[in-house]
Write a protein that holds these residues in place. Structure first.
Motif, PDB file in Angstrom:
ATOM      1  N   SER B 100       0.818  -1.223   0.000  1.00 46.39           N
ATOM      2  CA  SER B 100       0.000   0.000   0.000  1.00 46.39           C
ATOM      3  C   SER B 100       0.848   1.267   0.000  1.00 46.39           C
ATOM      4  O   SER B 100       0.300   2.373   0.051  1.00 46.39           O
ATOM      5  CB  SER B 100      -1.010   0.041   1.161  1.00 46.39           C
ATOM      6  OG  SER B 100      -1.910  -1.035   1.067  1.00 46.39           O
ATOM      7  N   LYS B 125      -3.561   3.434   5.538  1.00 49.69           N
ATOM      8  CA  LYS B 125      -4.528   2.555   6.206  1.00 49.69           C
ATOM      9  C   LYS B 125      -5.100   3.235   7.451  1.00 49.69           C
ATOM     10  O   LYS B 125      -6.302   3.200   7.700  1.00 49.69           O
ATOM     11  CB  LYS B 125      -3.860   1.240   6.601  1.00 49.69           C
ATOM     12  CG  LYS B 125      -3.535   0.317   5.427  1.00 49.69           C
ATOM     13  CD  LYS B 125      -2.820  -0.934   5.941  1.00 49.69           C
ATOM     14  CE  LYS B 125      -2.307  -1.781   4.796  1.00 49.69           C
ATOM     15  NZ  LYS B 125      -1.554  -2.954   5.268  1.00 49.69           N
ATOM     16  N   THR B 128      -7.310   6.491   6.358  1.00 54.07           N
ATOM     17  CA  THR B 128      -8.455   6.403   5.434  1.00 54.07           C
ATOM     18  C   THR B 128      -9.154   5.048   5.450  1.00 54.07           C
ATOM     19  O   THR B 128     -10.173   4.880   4.772  1.00 54.07           O
ATOM     20  CB  THR B 128      -7.982   6.655   3.979  1.00 54.07           C
ATOM     21  OG1 THR B 128      -7.110   5.592   3.574  1.00 54.07           O
ATOM     22  CG2 THR B 128      -7.250   7.989   3.861  1.00 54.07           C
ATOM     23  N   LEU B 130      -8.126   2.466   3.971  1.00 49.90           N
ATOM     24  CA  LEU B 130      -8.009   1.945   2.605  1.00 49.90           C
ATOM     25  C   LEU B 130      -6.655   1.266   2.426  1.00 49.90           C
ATOM     26  O   LEU B 130      -5.684   1.613   3.104  1.00 49.90           O
ATOM     27  CB  LEU B 130      -8.128   3.086   1.586  1.00 49.90           C
ATOM     28  CG  LEU B 130      -9.494   3.765   1.466  1.00 49.90           C
ATOM     29  CD1 LEU B 130      -9.386   5.021   0.599  1.00 49.90           C
ATOM     30  CD2 LEU B 130     -10.543   2.806   0.905  1.00 49.90           C
ATOM     31  N   SER B 131      -6.601   0.328   1.468  1.00 44.15           N
ATOM     32  CA  SER B 131      -5.338  -0.333   1.142  1.00 44.15           C
ATOM     33  C   SER B 131      -5.301  -0.679  -0.339  1.00 44.15           C
ATOM     34  O   SER B 131      -6.295  -0.520  -1.051  1.00 44.15           O
ATOM     35  CB  SER B 131      -5.169  -1.620   1.971  1.00 44.15           C
ATOM     36  OG  SER B 131      -6.064  -2.623   1.521  1.00 44.15           O
ATOM     37  N   MET B 147      -8.376   2.538  -4.666  1.00 44.54           N
ATOM     38  CA  MET B 147      -7.846   1.680  -3.607  1.00 44.54           C
ATOM     39  C   MET B 147      -8.716   0.428  -3.587  1.00 44.54           C
ATOM     40  O   MET B 147      -9.942   0.512  -3.513  1.00 44.54           O
ATOM     41  CB  MET B 147      -7.919   2.408  -2.263  1.00 44.54           C
ATOM     42  CG  MET B 147      -7.236   3.773  -2.249  1.00 44.54           C
ATOM     43  SD  MET B 147      -5.437   3.710  -2.387  1.00 44.54           S
ATOM     44  CE  MET B 147      -4.993   2.926  -0.830  1.00 44.54           C
ATOM     45  N   ASP B 150     -10.153  -2.334   2.007  1.00 48.42           N
ATOM     46  CA  ASP B 150     -10.110  -1.561   3.244  1.00 48.42           C
ATOM     47  C   ASP B 150      -8.775  -1.885   3.933  1.00 48.42           C
ATOM     48  O   ASP B 150      -7.954  -2.629   3.392  1.00 48.42           O
ATOM     49  CB  ASP B 150     -11.337  -1.847   4.120  1.00 48.42           C
ATOM     50  CG  ASP B 150     -11.395  -3.275   4.657  1.00 48.42           C
ATOM     51  OD1 ASP B 150     -10.367  -3.997   4.597  1.00 48.42           O
ATOM     52  OD2 ASP B 150     -12.474  -3.686   5.129  1.00 48.42           O
ATOM     53  N   GLY B 157     -13.107  -1.235  -0.790  1.00 46.58           N
ATOM     54  CA  GLY B 157     -12.112  -0.207  -1.111  1.00 46.58           C
ATOM     55  C   GLY B 157     -12.777   1.133  -1.365  1.00 46.58           C
ATOM     56  O   GLY B 157     -13.909   1.375  -0.935  1.00 46.58           O
ATOM     57  N   GLY B 158     -12.092   2.009  -2.049  1.00 44.07           N
ATOM     58  CA  GLY B 158     -12.607   3.351  -2.295  1.00 44.07           C
ATOM     59  C   GLY B 158     -11.572   4.157  -3.055  1.00 44.07           C
ATOM     60  O   GLY B 158     -10.784   3.588  -3.813  1.00 44.07           O
ATOM     61  N   LEU B 160      -8.590   7.254  -2.770  1.00 44.93           N
ATOM     62  CA  LEU B 160      -7.718   8.059  -1.914  1.00 44.93           C
ATOM     63  C   LEU B 160      -7.472   9.403  -2.589  1.00 44.93           C
ATOM     64  O   LEU B 160      -7.186   9.460  -3.783  1.00 44.93           O
ATOM     65  CB  LEU B 160      -6.395   7.322  -1.710  1.00 44.93           C
ATOM     66  CG  LEU B 160      -5.266   8.088  -1.012  1.00 44.93           C
ATOM     67  CD1 LEU B 160      -5.624   8.336   0.455  1.00 44.93           C
ATOM     68  CD2 LEU B 160      -3.957   7.316  -1.118  1.00 44.93           C
ATOM     69  N   ARG B 171     -10.508  10.476   2.063  1.00 44.04           N
ATOM     70  CA  ARG B 171     -11.198   9.722   1.010  1.00 44.04           C
ATOM     71  C   ARG B 171     -11.850  10.703   0.057  1.00 44.04           C
ATOM     72  O   ARG B 171     -12.399  11.715   0.461  1.00 44.04           O
ATOM     73  CB  ARG B 171     -12.237   8.787   1.620  1.00 44.04           C
ATOM     74  CG  ARG B 171     -11.575   7.694   2.429  1.00 44.04           C
ATOM     75  CD  ARG B 171     -12.592   6.756   3.001  1.00 44.04           C
ATOM     76  NE  ARG B 171     -13.182   5.904   1.976  1.00 44.04           N
ATOM     77  CZ  ARG B 171     -13.375   4.598   2.148  1.00 44.04           C
ATOM     78  NH1 ARG B 171     -13.015   4.009   3.267  1.00 44.04           N
ATOM     79  NH2 ARG B 171     -13.941   3.889   1.191  1.00 44.04           N
TER      80      ARG B 171
END
Lengths: 112, 450
Positions: B100, B125, B128, B130-131, B147, B150, B157-158, B160, B171
């Motif tokens: 990440s 991580k 946010t 996220l990974s 990303m 999580d 995910g999402g 960044l 995010r």
């Protein structure tokens, strides 16, 4: 109180013996002893660091990335595995012969 | 990079096509899963045929940490920032899918890129949840990165959001809707649209590909359309068996166009997507590559379309079939009816071209990058370390390759250039795997016009 340590023998690194604390990962202990093992995610989510447990027992969190077939073949993930007793292991991609298989190939045709 | 005072990139796709032939090419080169316990690196390849070091790696920029699995990359600024004289295309962001970490590379000296800083994966991580960073696009002044997981490596995910100094803003998205997984995205502000695709959760794809995971619904089959300004998904289309594992998403380069293409990798279909006049989004399947029954393999083998791109003039579509082993060129003048105009074979599971230009091909056509003028298609052969090790186990010991394909942009057609091959099996620290490629001045998969 002194922390419990176990002796982990790395058979394919000249039989080197490293001292690993019960709450320490084999990867971290090996690195501190001068052995750079394969590593990537460092949380048990991928199998880059996989190696073989030849004897002894280790503690690994549930839900690691190893599937049943890989676990039955003796693989553990060095980035999360912590010894419960003295162990002997083999490390590195040279142990990965049974780790990967082509998912489209017949099970009996899998390479060693 | 230095610019002419008018900001990074080019005024239009047509201007980009006139930029002149590329002289350098950057590719990520990996040691993850090879047995060489060293960090991944950025390889700078000389692609100037008049240079004495043509077709060779001329610089290697090592990442600070071992195990990143460099994969895709993106710029701090692209043609979307053209006209902004204070900005320049100086930094290449290279995420590590497994750690990440996001490595920022300074390419001020194009022939000798330097590592500038790391946005720490642990920091991402923590801040946010996220990974597994993947696609990087500059967002006018800021940067967004898809990303894939999580912080624990699970879906969905999402996105960044980084600022210009590569500090974490947080995010980007406001609403993920029913998105289960994440992968690639393309955006076009002029039409207030963004399209994103689905691979799977990092904990699913990182250990390797398992058909049982497909059956268990652990891989994506949905494409998502976004309200770009509102940062929210407005429509998701579940494509079922026709659309399994949609990966690379491309839009037309002409900013007036509101359409593009993507490939469903496992189903090995190419879809066209577009925004309708009333603001809805639609898709249709336009190319279907049939599976092949291979002796000894009980499951029919998909072609596995792992990368796809559109030429700068929006005339040709190219894609790679990583299992079958071919590269294809389609004329997409008639968007709904792409016409096959070129095909070459390199490696692959079918054994049609095991050796090319004197080198045994490890893997098969995978990541592709096209010259701005559309005449040269560069290709590398590695997909992802664990998947490489399943399908092409010799690559870890023999390294991946890079080839160049000459493309006929008038009448269509592709020919493997006989004078160009970079064999990453000969790298000084041991064989490595080469993956995504970028040119210092921008290319057909990074630049977006506003």
């Amino acid at each position: 109180m002194a922390e419990q340590k176990h002796r982990v023998t790395i058979n394919n690194r000249g039989g080197a013996v490293i001292e690993v604390a019960e709450d320490q990962t084999i990867y971290d202990a090996a690195l501190a002893a001068g052995f750079q093992l394969p590593i990537a995610c460092n949380y048990g989510g991928c199998i880059t660091c996989a190696g073989k447990l030849l004897s002894g027992r280790v503690r690994q969190p549930k839900g690691t990335a190893l599937n049943k077939r890989q676990s039955q073949a003796g693989y553990i993930l060095m980035c999360v595995a912590r010894p419960k007793e003295d162990c002997a292991i083999e490390v590195g991609v040279e142990t990965h012969g049974q780790l990967y298989r082509n998912p489209f190939a017949a099970p009996q045709k899998r390479s060693v | 990079m230095a610019n002419n005072g008018s900001g990074p990139g080019y005024a239009s796709p047509a201007e980009a096509m006139k930029a002149g032939r590329e002289k350098l090419l950057y590719t990520v080169a990996l040691y993850v899963g090879t047995g060489v316990e060293k960090p991944d690196y950025l390889a700078t390849v000389d692609v100037d045929p008049d240079s004495p070091t043509y077709s060779q790696v001329v610089a290697r920029t090592e990442m600070p940490q071992i195990g990143d699995e460099l994969h895709h990359s993106g710029w701090n600024a692209c043609s979307s920032c053209h006209g902004h004289a204070h900005m320049s295309r100086q930094y290449l962001l290279m995420p590590g899918v497994r750690t990440s970490n996001i490595n920022v590379i300074d390419v001020s000296d194009a022939k000798n890129p330097r590592h500038h800083k790391v946005v720490s994966g642990e920091d991402i991580k923590a801040k946010t949840n996220l990974s597994a960073p993947h696609t990087v696009h500059c967002l006018h002044s800021d940067i967004i990165i898809s990303m894939l997981g999580d912080a624990d490596g699970n879906g969905p995910g999402g996105f960044l959001h980084l600022d210009q100094n590569f500090d974490i803003v947080g995010r980007w998205e406001n609403d993920l809707g029913d998105m289960k997984y994440n992968y690639d995205f393309w955006y076009q502000p002029r039409h207030n649209m963004m399209v994103s695709s689905e691979w799977g959760a990092p904990n699913t794809f990182m250990p390797g590909f398992d058909l049982e995971d497909v059956g268990a619904g652990k891989y994506g089959q949905t494409i998502h359309f976004w309200d770009f300004e509102g940062k929210k998904i407005v429509k998701s289309i579940d494509m079922g068996a026709d659309g399994m594992i949609p990966l690379e998403v491309r839009g037309m380069h002409d900013p007036a166009s509101n359409e593009g293409f993507f490939a469903a990798t496992l189903s090995s279909n190419v879809f066209r997507w577009w925004k309708t006049d009333d603001g809805d989004f639609e898709i249709e399947k336009v190319i279907d590559v049939p599976t092949i029954d291979v002796e000894g393999f009980p499951v029919p083998m998909p072609s596995l379309i792992t990368d796809i791109l559109i030429s700068m003039d929006d005339k040709y579509l190219y894609f790679a079939n990583w299992l079958h082993g071919d590269l294809r060129q389609y004329d997409i003048t008639d968007r709904a009816n792409p016409k096959l105009t070129g095909q070459v074979w390199l490696g692959g599971q079918l054994g049609k071209a095991p050796e090319v230009n004197g080198v045994t091909v490890q893997g098969a056509p995978q990541m592709i990058q096209l010259s701005l003028d559309g005449k040269r298609l560069y290709v590398t052969t590695s997909l992802f370390s664990t998947w490489d090790n399943q399908f092409y186990p010799d690559m870890k010991d023999k390294g991946g390759q890079m080839y160049m394909i000459d493309c006929d942009t008038e009448n269509g057609g592709m020919t493997i250039n006989p004078d160009f091959v970079v064999d990453f099996g000969n790298e000084p620290n041991g064989p490595s795997r080469a993956h995504e490629m970028r040119y210092p001045g921008g290319d057909v998969t990074s630049d977006i016009w506003m």
